[in-house]
Structures are given as C-alpha cells and as structure tokens.
Write an enzyme that holds these catalytic residues in place. Sequence first.
Site, PDB file in Angstrom:
ATOM      1  N   TYR A 194      55.061  34.566  55.838  1.00  8.83           N
ATOM      2  CA  TYR A 194      54.922  33.237  54.904  1.00  8.83           C
ATOM      3  C   TYR A 194      55.896  32.348  54.381  1.00  8.83           C
ATOM      4  O   TYR A 194      54.711  31.555  54.855  1.00  8.83           O
ATOM      5  CB  TYR A 194      53.545  33.745  54.117  1.00  8.83           C
ATOM      6  CG  TYR A 194      52.122  33.158  53.881  1.00  8.83           C
ATOM      7  CD1 TYR A 194      51.753  32.625  55.262  1.00  8.83           C
ATOM      8  CD2 TYR A 194      51.685  32.403  52.116  1.00  8.83           C
ATOM      9  CE1 TYR A 194      50.530  31.156  55.095  1.00  8.83           C
ATOM     10  CE2 TYR A 194      50.607  31.888  52.748  1.00  8.83           C
ATOM     11  CZ  TYR A 194      50.682  31.679  53.958  1.00  8.83           C
ATOM     12  OH  TYR A 194      48.909  30.365  53.694  1.00  8.83           O
ATOM     13  N   LYS A 211      51.774  27.398  48.485  1.00  6.97           N
ATOM     14  CA  LYS A 211      50.944  28.078  48.080  1.00  6.97           C
ATOM     15  C   LYS A 211      51.328  28.407  46.284  1.00  6.97           C
ATOM     16  O   LYS A 211      49.678  28.328  45.877  1.00  6.97           O
ATOM     17  CB  LYS A 211      50.009  28.925  48.756  1.00  6.97           C
ATOM     18  CG  LYS A 211      49.422  28.729  50.175  1.00  6.97           C
ATOM     19  CD  LYS A 211      48.594  27.618  49.645  1.00  6.97           C
ATOM     20  CE  LYS A 211      48.364  28.020  51.330  1.00  6.97           C
ATOM     21  NZ  LYS A 211      47.142  26.973  51.473  1.00  6.97           N
TER      22      LYS A 211
END
Length: 255
Positions: free
Chosen positions: A154, A161
């Site tokens: 990620y 995020k």
Amino acid sequence: MGLLEGKKLLVTGVLTDSSIAFHVARLAQEEGAEVVLTSFGRQMKITQLIARRLPVEAPVLELDATSEEDLASLADRVREHVDHLDGVVHSIGFAPQSVMGGNFLTGEWEDVATAIHVSTYSYKSLAVAAKPLMTNGGSVVGLTFDAQFAWPVYDWMGVAKAGLEAANRYLARDLGPDNIRCNLISAGPIRTTAAKSIPGFATMEDAWPKRAPLGWDQSTAEPAARGVVALLSDWFPATTGEIVHVDGGVHAMGQ
C-alpha cells in the site's frame, strides 16, 4: 419512510457498478434520497452509463477534485439539480503505481504529492466546496483503509489515507459549529477497480476472510455502502470525527 427520506446527496467516485460509491448511491435512492453524481474527464461517459443502472438515473456533474475552477463552481452547478445538500460522499483516491507495490523507498515527491492531493487534500476541498449548500447542516462521509498499520504494497497510499484520517478530525472540528458531521468508513479489501490498480493487492486481501471474526466477502461493497448510508442518516446526530470499521472485525484482532 426510508432512512434518507427527502435528503439530497452528492456522491463522488461512481465508476463501476461494483464500487462502494455506486452501492451508496443505489441504497441512498432506495432509502428515499435524491442523488447527484460527479465524475471527470474520460470517466464522465462511463459514469453516465453506470448512472442508468441506479433505481433512478442520477445527473452527473464534472468535478476534478484537484481543480480550483471545478470546486469554485460546484455549488452553482449542483443548484441546477437540487436546492441544497444534506450529505456528501467522498470516494476519491489515486496514487501512481510508482509509489505503491513495494516502492515506498523509491517513490519520488512529485508522485507522492499527487497521491496526497487527490486522496487526502481533496476531502477538505470537497467539503468546503459543498459547504454553501449545507445550510441546515448535514454529513460528510469519506472512505479509508485502516491507516494504523503499514500494509504490504500500500506504501504511499497508506500514508495518504493516514492523512485523510487526520484531516477528518480537523474537518469535524471546523465544520461542527455549522452542524456538519464528518466521518469515515474504514472498509476491508473489496475487489473494486481502485483495488485492482494496486500492484500486489491480492497479497493483502487473500488472508482477510480467515482473520475476520465475522468473515469477509471481497466481492461485494454492500456492507461498506450500508455503513456510509447509516452515517448520512439522522441516526448518528452526535457522531463526528469518527472512523467506523466495516471490515469483518480484522481491525480489532492481533496479528
């Protein structure tokens, strides 16, 4: 009466009928809401086609969430379809593949900046652009993927995020006096177009159903969409700055 009876909502991020945003728009209409969608660029035609699959075909407005011009004109363009907004759904995220898939150490600032602008800063930008229409208060709901951890592959999207989750708290602080609630849904991995664009994402999602106490179905966005609809409703009148996990319970389990 439906859970969102009479409410008027702006939903971003509808690109396919498997997306969380599409299911939010569908459920919102089924619960009595009037929905306006946004898209931009070459995706406009796709979103317009997908909008026909909703219970009621929704209008689609052009919105590049990184464009000051688009954001400045958003309220006036929304008013052509609804006279106010009760809720806004932020389902916007993007990072170049050069900063994901194991490229954390090699990611360059220009690409990282794109990820943060699109995936983090746009949350604030969208809320501010919609605020003139939320004269009676309302709810802003965004989508995150649990940023407490460093997930495999990620990388800088995870950092973006984490920024989104922090921005949500500050937005809740500054919009609270206007009776605007700001919350996030932290969904488990779903096989959406966005997920498929992450190199190696399968390594993250494969183990999820085994770790989730409630189990987890990666093929459906329905549970996450229901969470969004609940936060858009009047059933959470005193909840803001929150992250609601819809992930089968994985966030609460040890490794």
